[in-house]
Scaffold this motif. Structure first.
Motif, PDB file in Angstrom:
ATOM      1  N   GLY A  79     -21.593  -2.130  -9.515  1.00  0.00           N
ATOM      2  CA  GLY A  79     -21.408  -3.571  -9.998  1.00  0.00           C
ATOM      3  C   GLY A  79     -22.716  -4.248 -10.380  1.00  0.00           C
ATOM      4  O   GLY A  79     -23.890  -3.758  -9.936  1.00  0.00           O
ATOM      5  N   ILE A  80     -22.933  -5.301 -11.217  1.00  0.00           N
ATOM      6  CA  ILE A  80     -24.071  -5.969 -11.669  1.00  0.00           C
ATOM      7  C   ILE A  80     -24.482  -6.989 -10.632  1.00  0.00           C
ATOM      8  O   ILE A  80     -23.707  -8.018 -10.426  1.00  0.00           O
ATOM      9  CB  ILE A  80     -23.739  -6.673 -12.985  1.00  0.00           C
ATOM     10  N   ARG A  81     -25.642  -6.597 -10.285  1.00  0.00           N
ATOM     11  CA  ARG A  81     -26.483  -7.759  -9.454  1.00  0.00           C
ATOM     12  C   ARG A  81     -27.826  -7.124  -9.121  1.00  0.00           C
ATOM     13  O   ARG A  81     -28.146  -6.051  -9.392  1.00  0.00           O
ATOM     14  CB  ARG A  81     -25.915  -7.756  -7.972  1.00  0.00           C
ATOM     15  N   ALA A 136     -13.829  -7.224 -18.033  1.00  0.00           N
ATOM     16  CA  ALA A 136     -14.898  -8.061 -17.515  1.00  0.00           C
ATOM     17  C   ALA A 136     -14.130  -8.660 -16.488  1.00  0.00           C
ATOM     18  O   ALA A 136     -13.275  -9.463 -16.403  1.00  0.00           O
ATOM     19  CB  ALA A 136     -15.557  -8.987 -18.357  1.00  0.00           C
ATOM     20  N   VAL A 137     -14.376  -8.372 -15.023  1.00  0.00           N
ATOM     21  CA  VAL A 137     -13.669  -8.665 -13.880  1.00  0.00           C
ATOM     22  C   VAL A 137     -14.309  -9.786 -13.053  1.00  0.00           C
ATOM     23  O   VAL A 137     -15.564  -9.620 -12.918  1.00  0.00           O
ATOM     24  CB  VAL A 137     -13.460  -7.709 -12.970  1.00  0.00           C
ATOM     25  N   PHE A 138     -13.817 -10.757 -12.868  1.00  0.00           N
ATOM     26  CA  PHE A 138     -14.385 -12.010 -12.069  1.00  0.00           C
ATOM     27  C   PHE A 138     -13.462 -12.245 -10.833  1.00  0.00           C
ATOM     28  O   PHE A 138     -12.080 -12.178 -10.932  1.00  0.00           O
ATOM     29  CB  PHE A 138     -14.354 -13.262 -12.721  1.00  0.00           C
ATOM     30  N   ASP A 179     -25.071 -13.554 -11.062  1.00  0.00           N
ATOM     31  CA  ASP A 179     -24.672 -12.193 -11.653  1.00  0.00           C
ATOM     32  C   ASP A 179     -23.687 -12.320 -12.671  1.00  0.00           C
ATOM     33  O   ASP A 179     -23.577 -11.373 -13.664  1.00  0.00           O
ATOM     34  CB  ASP A 179     -24.271 -11.138 -10.319  1.00  0.00           C
ATOM     35  N   ASP A 180     -22.778 -13.303 -12.591  1.00  0.00           N
ATOM     36  CA  ASP A 180     -21.645 -13.437 -13.393  1.00  0.00           C
ATOM     37  C   ASP A 180     -22.183 -13.622 -14.660  1.00  0.00           C
ATOM     38  O   ASP A 180     -21.689 -13.354 -15.897  1.00  0.00           O
ATOM     39  CB  ASP A 180     -20.533 -14.300 -12.934  1.00  0.00           C
ATOM     40  N   TYR A 181     -23.081 -14.847 -14.569  1.00  0.00           N
ATOM     41  CA  TYR A 181     -23.844 -15.088 -15.889  1.00  0.00           C
ATOM     42  C   TYR A 181     -24.670 -14.079 -16.673  1.00  0.00           C
ATOM     43  O   TYR A 181     -24.615 -14.116 -17.784  1.00  0.00           O
ATOM     44  CB  TYR A 181     -24.536 -16.509 -15.711  1.00  0.00           C
ATOM     45  N   ASP A 182     -25.371 -13.240 -15.877  1.00  0.00           N
ATOM     46  CA  ASP A 182     -25.765 -12.371 -16.421  1.00  0.00           C
ATOM     47  C   ASP A 182     -24.946 -11.153 -17.291  1.00  0.00           C
ATOM     48  O   ASP A 182     -25.248 -10.888 -18.243  1.00  0.00           O
ATOM     49  CB  ASP A 182     -26.684 -11.473 -15.436  1.00  0.00           C
TER      50      ASP A 182
END
Length: 464
Positions: free
Chosen positions: A278-280, A306-308, A317-320
């Motif tokens: 996960g991206i964070r 791309a999962v939201f 993190d979503d915007y990144d």
């Protein structure tokens, strides 16, 4: 050339097993290990005939089975071939193999039967290379394309170019051999039609080079990254698509730290699916390494999921992530739609067309959800536009040969264009044309070295 033998079926217990013998002494060796019930001598059997009988090693009966005979040159290898089918026990198969070796055969090297087919003119090198693609096919598209290659689709395309280059080269040779005709140099009026012919050949080679990436993707699968912030359901989506618990799923963010890869076929479209970390932002060193791997996976992938999280608003993190995937071929998946809606869809429609957005609840393992993903993947990837029955470049060796020919043609064309209006040396053009032909002959196997052929077939299975 020695007579070879190998077990041509998998080394495992099965109902039957087949051993293949090929070479001048194939029928003589088969006669020593196989006794037809009819009493007929194997060496006198006509081609394309079968016999039932006993399999023996000297005076010891090993098993009963069936013998098939193929006489040269009408066989797979172009040599005399005998195929013995026995019961499928691992030990039995090995004993029959030993009996054949005791009778005078030698154990075949990997791919040696197909290599002999090439050396005996039964297959071109490109056709032979497609055999391994037929064996490894895991989708209808792969099988269709591999069979097209096996029947000479690529060879025919290359042959057309080769014949044209050969014709041009022959014309150059005539002028060089008969200088008294006064045409030993090219002038403007003769260069123009020559350039047109050369550019047509180069266009065909460029078209083939363009097929390499599509064909490679079709064979190996579309590299696809599943990305998103922690705990949005990436691993659950991975499990939904593979229909098994391939990734560990917990409520703890950061569970996935390494990339988990699985190849699957979605209604004929092959995907190499990668479940990423996960991206964070994090201070955890190990998790940070996983995130760096994820960034590289995004860069390398041809398709991104791309999962939201529908139950949470977009965060930093979503915007990144949206910034990271800006130029990628992406499908947007809004997961956890069974929970209360906190996500503003209008923010995502600024980044994705509505046709590329799917809403689902992966945890429910809905067949309908999987079908919707499948249909969207097929439309996004547009593999249907590729003619799988046409000739294409199937591997790096073939590509290198075409690149070499294309580069030589480019040099000839550039030299002629720059020299228009002045006299050009024909011997240089003739020499470069011979280099083009050499590269094309190397592609088809007409001038391939024994070392190169050995290198190609070492990756084949024994018995093929």
């Amino acid at each position: 050339m020695k007579t070879i033998v190998a077990i041509a079926t998998p080394n495992t217990v099965s109902s039957v097993c087949m051993l293949r013998i090929s070479g001048d002494d194939a029928l003589t060796i088969a006669d020593k290990v196989f006794a037809p019930i009819s009493g007929q001598n194997v060496e006198t059997m006509r081609g394309y005939r079968a016999a039932y009988g006993q399999i023996k090693d000297g005076g010891t009966i090993i098993d009963d089975g069936v013998l098939l005979v193929f006489c040269a040159p009408k066989s797979y290898t172009g040599e005399n071939v005998a195929e013995i089918t026995c019961h499928g026990g691992v030990y039995i198969a090995r004993r029959v193999l030993e009996a054949c070796i005791n009778a005078g055969a030698v154990h075949a090297e990997p791919g040696e039967f197909t290599k002999r087919a090439v050396l005996n003119g039964k297959l071109t090198l490109t056709e032979a290379e497609s055999v391994i693609d037929v064996i490894n096919a895991s989708s209808e598209q792969q099988l269709t394309s591999a069979n097209a290659q096996k029947t000479g689709a690529l060879h025919k395309k290359i042959q057309h170019v080769t014949e044209e280059i050969l014709s041009i080269s022959a014309g150059v040779a005539v002028v060089l051999d008969y200088p008294e005709e006064g045409n030993d140099d090219f002038h403007l009026e003769s260069v123009t039609p020559l350039l047109k012919r050369l550019k047509t050949c180069q266009s065909k080679l460029s078209e083939l080079l363009g097929s390499y990436d599509v064909a490679k993707t079709m064979r190996e699968g579309i590299l696809t990254a599943i990305v998103g912030k922690p705990n949005v359901g990436k691993s659950t989506i991975m499990n939904l698509m593979t229909r098994r618990n391939r990734s560990i799923v917990t409520d703890i963010p950061g569970t996935t730290r390494d990339i988990i890869e699985e190849t699957l076929c979605l209604d004929g479209t092959l995907l190499r699916l990668c479940d990423c970390a996960g991206i964070r932002r994090t201070d955890d060193t190990i998790e940070q390494i996983g995130i760096e791997y994820m960034y590289k996976q995004i860069d390398d992938s041809s398709l991104v999921f791309a999962v939201f999280d529908n139950s949470r608003p977009l965060c930093e993190d979503d915007y990144d992530l949206l910034q990271r995937i800006y130029s990628k071929n992406t499908i947007c998946i809004i997961n956890k739609c069974d929970l209360s809606n906190e996500l503003d869809l209008s923010e995502l429609t600024q980044h994705f067309s509505i046709e590329r957005i799917i809403k689902l609840s992966a945890a429910s393992e809905s067949v309908q959800d999987l079908s919707r993903i499948t249909e969207l993947v097929k439309s996004v990837c547009e593999q249907s536009a590729f003619d799988f029955s046409a000739g294409y470049i199937a591997n790096q060796r073939q590509r290198a040969c075409v690149v070499e020919a294309d580069e030589q043609l480019s040099k000839i064309i550039s030299g002629l264009e720059e020299g228009q209006g002045t006299q050009l040396s024909l011997d240089v053009v003739g020499f470069m044309l011979s280099n083009v032909l050499e590269a094309l002959y190397k592609l088809s196997g007409e001038s391939a070295s024994s070392a190169m052929i050995d290198e190609i077939f070492k990756n084949f299975c024994v018995g093929k």
